[in-house]
Design a protein around this motif. Structure first.
Motif, PDB file in Angstrom:
ATOM      1  N   ALA A   1       2.560 -14.951   3.591  1.00  0.00           N
ATOM      2  CA  ALA A   1       3.467 -15.942   2.997  1.00  0.00           C
ATOM      3  C   ALA A   1       4.918 -15.496   3.095  1.00  0.00           C
ATOM      4  CB  ALA A   1       3.083 -16.185   1.541  1.00  0.00           C
ATOM      5  N   CYS A   2       5.142 -14.182   2.973  1.00  0.00           N
ATOM      6  CA  CYS A   2       6.502 -13.642   3.011  1.00  0.00           C
ATOM      7  C   CYS A   2       6.940 -13.258   4.414  1.00  0.00           C
ATOM      8  CB  CYS A   2       6.606 -12.422   2.097  1.00  0.00           C
ATOM      9  SG  CYS A   2       6.252 -12.770   0.370  1.00  0.00           S
ATOM     10  N   GLN A   3       6.000 -13.263   5.343  1.00  0.00           N
ATOM     11  CA  GLN A   3       6.276 -12.887   6.737  1.00  0.00           C
ATOM     12  C   GLN A   3       6.897 -11.496   6.826  1.00  0.00           C
ATOM     13  OE1 GLN A   3       8.538 -16.066   8.574  1.00  0.00           O
ATOM     14  NE2 GLN A   3       6.834 -17.499   8.449  1.00  0.00           N
ATOM     15  N   GLN A   4       6.355 -10.591   6.005  1.00  0.00           N
ATOM     16  CA  GLN A   4       6.807  -9.204   5.991  1.00  0.00           C
ATOM     17  C   GLN A   4       5.601  -8.280   5.874  1.00  0.00           C
ATOM     18  OE1 GLN A   4       9.885  -7.615   6.247  1.00  0.00           O
ATOM     19  NE2 GLN A   4      10.639  -9.615   6.909  1.00  0.00           N
ATOM     20  N   SER A   5       5.716  -7.097   6.449  1.00  0.00           N
ATOM     21  CA  SER A   5       4.624  -6.128   6.420  1.00  0.00           C
ATOM     22  C   SER A   5       4.674  -5.288   5.147  1.00  0.00           C
ATOM     23  CB  SER A   5       4.712  -5.206   7.640  1.00  0.00           C
ATOM     24  OG  SER A   5       5.943  -4.487   7.617  1.00  0.00           O
ATOM     25  N   LEU A   6       3.527  -4.727   4.813  1.00  0.00           N
ATOM     26  CA  LEU A   6       3.402  -3.763   3.711  1.00  0.00           C
ATOM     27  C   LEU A   6       2.700  -2.542   4.279  1.00  0.00           C
ATOM     28  CD1 LEU A   6       2.416  -5.478   0.338  1.00  0.00           C
ATOM     29  CD2 LEU A   6       4.064  -3.622   0.664  1.00  0.00           C
ATOM     30  N   THR A   7       3.495  -1.575   4.754  1.00  0.00           N
ATOM     31  CA  THR A   7       2.953  -0.386   5.390  1.00  0.00           C
ATOM     32  C   THR A   7       3.603   0.848   4.786  1.00  0.00           C
ATOM     33  OG1 THR A   7       4.657  -0.222   7.116  1.00  0.00           O
ATOM     34  CG2 THR A   7       2.822  -1.739   7.526  1.00  0.00           C
ATOM     35  N   ASN A   8       3.251   2.010   5.312  1.00  0.00           N
ATOM     36  CA  ASN A   8       3.856   3.236   4.804  1.00  0.00           C
ATOM     37  C   ASN A   8       5.309   3.402   5.247  1.00  0.00           C
ATOM     38  OD1 ASN A   8       3.519   3.895   7.488  1.00  0.00           O
ATOM     39  ND2 ASN A   8       2.038   5.544   7.121  1.00  0.00           N
TER      40      ASN A   8
ATOM     41  N   SER B   1       7.261   0.807   4.314  1.00  0.00           N
ATOM     42  CA  SER B   1       7.839  -0.099   3.319  1.00  0.00           C
ATOM     43  C   SER B   1       8.184   0.680   2.048  1.00  0.00           C
ATOM     44  CB  SER B   1       6.844  -1.209   2.965  1.00  0.00           C
ATOM     45  OG  SER B   1       6.493  -1.968   4.097  1.00  0.00           O
ATOM     46  N   GLN B   2       9.066   0.091   1.237  1.00  0.00           N
ATOM     47  CA  GLN B   2       9.314   0.570  -0.110  1.00  0.00           C
ATOM     48  C   GLN B   2       8.947  -0.530  -1.091  1.00  0.00           C
ATOM     49  OE1 GLN B   2      10.102   3.553  -1.316  1.00  0.00           O
ATOM     50  NE2 GLN B   2      10.079   4.413   0.764  1.00  0.00           N
ATOM     51  N   VAL B   3       8.274  -0.146  -2.175  1.00  0.00           N
ATOM     52  CA  VAL B   3       7.819  -1.108  -3.178  1.00  0.00           C
ATOM     53  C   VAL B   3       8.255  -0.629  -4.558  1.00  0.00           C
ATOM     54  CG1 VAL B   3       5.841  -2.273  -4.208  1.00  0.00           C
ATOM     55  CG2 VAL B   3       5.796  -1.665  -1.775  1.00  0.00           C
ATOM     56  N   MET B   4       8.867  -1.531  -5.324  1.00  0.00           N
ATOM     57  CA  MET B   4       9.155  -1.267  -6.727  1.00  0.00           C
ATOM     58  C   MET B   4       8.264  -2.176  -7.553  1.00  0.00           C
ATOM     59  SD  MET B   4      13.345  -0.839  -6.649  1.00  0.00           S
ATOM     60  CE  MET B   4      13.426   0.202  -8.134  1.00  0.00           C
ATOM     61  N   LEU B   5       7.621  -1.608  -8.577  1.00  0.00           N
ATOM     62  CA  LEU B   5       6.698  -2.340  -9.440  1.00  0.00           C
ATOM     63  C   LEU B   5       7.203  -2.312 -10.867  1.00  0.00           C
ATOM     64  CD1 LEU B   5       3.200  -1.001  -8.264  1.00  0.00           C
ATOM     65  CD2 LEU B   5       4.218  -3.218  -7.730  1.00  0.00           C
ATOM     66  N   CYS B   6       7.326  -3.482 -11.485  1.00  0.00           N
ATOM     67  CA  CYS B   6       7.786  -3.545 -12.873  1.00  0.00           C
ATOM     68  C   CYS B   6       7.064  -4.678 -13.584  1.00  0.00           C
ATOM     69  CB  CYS B   6       9.299  -3.780 -12.909  1.00  0.00           C
ATOM     70  SG  CYS B   6      10.009  -3.681 -14.568  1.00  0.00           S
ATOM     71  N   GLY B   7       6.438  -4.359 -14.719  1.00  0.00           N
ATOM     72  CA  GLY B   7       5.731  -5.402 -15.454  1.00  0.00           C
ATOM     73  C   GLY B   7       4.659  -4.815 -16.343  1.00  0.00           C
ATOM     74  N   ASN B   8       3.619  -5.598 -16.599  1.00  0.00           N
ATOM     75  CA  ASN B   8       2.586  -5.140 -17.520  1.00  0.00           C
ATOM     76  C   ASN B   8       1.741  -4.033 -16.895  1.00  0.00           C
ATOM     77  OD1 ASN B   8      -0.202  -6.205 -16.586  1.00  0.00           O
ATOM     78  ND2 ASN B   8       1.128  -7.987 -16.362  1.00  0.00           N
ATOM     79  N   PRO B   9       1.249  -3.111 -17.716  1.00  0.00           N
ATOM     80  CA  PRO B   9       0.559  -1.927 -17.202  1.00  0.00           C
ATOM     81  C   PRO B   9      -0.638  -2.233 -16.310  1.00  0.00           C
ATOM     82  CG  PRO B   9       1.103  -1.640 -19.514  1.00  0.00           C
ATOM     83  CD  PRO B   9       1.430  -3.063 -19.187  1.00  0.00           C
ATOM     84  N   GLN B  10      -1.421  -3.272 -16.636  1.00  0.00           N
ATOM     85  CA  GLN B  10      -2.596  -3.573 -15.832  1.00  0.00           C
ATOM     86  C   GLN B  10      -2.203  -4.017 -14.432  1.00  0.00           C
ATOM     87  OE1 GLN B  10      -5.877  -3.067 -17.170  1.00  0.00           O
ATOM     88  NE2 GLN B  10      -6.121  -2.967 -14.942  1.00  0.00           N
ATOM     89  N   MET B  11      -1.159  -4.848 -14.335  1.00  0.00           N
ATOM     90  CA  MET B  11      -0.677  -5.272 -13.021  1.00  0.00           C
ATOM     91  C   MET B  11      -0.242  -4.060 -12.199  1.00  0.00           C
ATOM     92  SD  MET B  11       2.241  -5.646 -10.989  1.00  0.00           S
ATOM     93  CE  MET B  11       3.708  -5.861 -12.006  1.00  0.00           C
ATOM     94  N   ILE B  12       0.478  -3.167 -12.821  1.00  0.00           N
ATOM     95  CA  ILE B  12       0.971  -1.985 -12.109  1.00  0.00           C
ATOM     96  C   ILE B  12      -0.180  -1.110 -11.645  1.00  0.00           C
ATOM     97  CG2 ILE B  12       2.224   0.185 -12.412  1.00  0.00           C
ATOM     98  CD1 ILE B  12       4.266  -1.331 -14.056  1.00  0.00           C
ATOM     99  N   THR B  13      -1.139  -0.849 -12.527  1.00  0.00           N
ATOM    100  CA  THR B  13      -2.292  -0.009 -12.178  1.00  0.00           C
ATOM    101  C   THR B  13      -3.075  -0.604 -11.005  1.00  0.00           C
ATOM    102  OG1 THR B  13      -2.508   0.818 -14.440  1.00  0.00           O
ATOM    103  CG2 THR B  13      -4.440   0.978 -13.031  1.00  0.00           C
TER     104      THR B  13
END
Length: 246
Positions: free
Chosen positions: A197-204, A206-218
């Motif tokens: 949907a985003c037309q972008q890769s998620l590979t090693n 990439s950089q990802v920042m995660l912020c939100g509820n603990p279950q989503m992050i885990t």
């Protein structure tokens, strides 16, 4: 050592019954996008205080905070009732390491949030550092209802200002919404639906920042690690930078 500044409420915008943004005028102070301060109100039972991330970008004259009302919370119901001209205290200096300076270089930067966890990212959108460092920035906001999709006007302005550089992908899990995905964030990554949907890769790379509820992050962190991404630590730079939002 933290000090307290007196602040005056300049606006309290209610997105819906349990979500609001409060703006506060204080003495100017420096901070880095992604950091947080504490808001405090004196009550008959003593001071009530809690940490909130700054939504405004550095250099703005007003501080802004996105707050979800917790029914049995000690502070959020009080903040929700604040009106223009009311006062409260703001801690200074700002704190926290959920900032771009802590994120290594990458082919793209994914800003993944649930609920009010989008706050730090909104602050980052107003910095030059974000756009200078990453050619592709993907803002993913997972919420339950359409009314939770806040600050869309600001996000659209950034898309116009940085054409082709910012992709915004809403996820609404309990209502149908045009342009939004509907499954949980970890499932969307696992299936590749989010990347498509985003037309972008998620590979090693990439950089990802995660912020939100603990279950989503885990859960999201586990899926990302399955794709070969690693947690980003100062002693061992990686791909996943995390902020536990409550």
């Amino acid at each position: 050592m933290a000090q307290w500044l007196s602040g005056t409420v300049t606006d309290n915008h209610h997105w819906h019954a349990n979500l609001f943004s409060v703006k506060i005028q204080t003495s100017a102070f420096d901070f880095t996008a992604g950091q947080f301060v504490r808001l405090g109100i004196d009550t008959h039972d003593g001071r009530v205080q809690r940490a909130y991330s700054l939504v405004n970008s550095p250099g703005n004259t007003e501080l802004e905070f996105l707050v979800s009302t917790v029914a049995d919370g000690k502070l959020s119901p009080l903040l929700q009732q604040l009106k223009m001209g009311d006062t409260l205290d703001v801690s200074q200096p700002a704190s926290g390491f959920f900032v771009l300076d802590e994120v290594p270089a990458g082919d793209n930067l994914w800003l993944m949030a649930s609920g009010t966890g989008i706050g730090p990212y909104l602050s980052m959108l107003g910095t030059t550092q974000l756009w200078q460092r990453f050619n592709h920035v993907i803002l993913v906001h997972s919420v339950r209802t359409i009314a939770d999709l806040v600050y869309r006007e600001l996000i659209t302005q950034c898309q116009h200002q940085y054409p082709g550089q910012l992709h915004y992908q809403p996820i609404v899990t309990r209502e149908a919404h045009s342009g939004a995905l509907s499954k949980r964030l970890p499932e969307l990554i696992q299936s590749g639906e989010l990347q498509s949907a985003c037309q972008q890769s998620l590979t090693n790379r990439s950089q990802v920042m995660l912020c939100g509820n603990p279950q989503m992050i885990t859960d999201t962190k586990a899926v990302l690690e399955g794709l070969g991404l690693t947690k980003n630590l100062r002693r061992s730079p990686g791909n996943i930078t995390v902020e536990q939002y409550w």
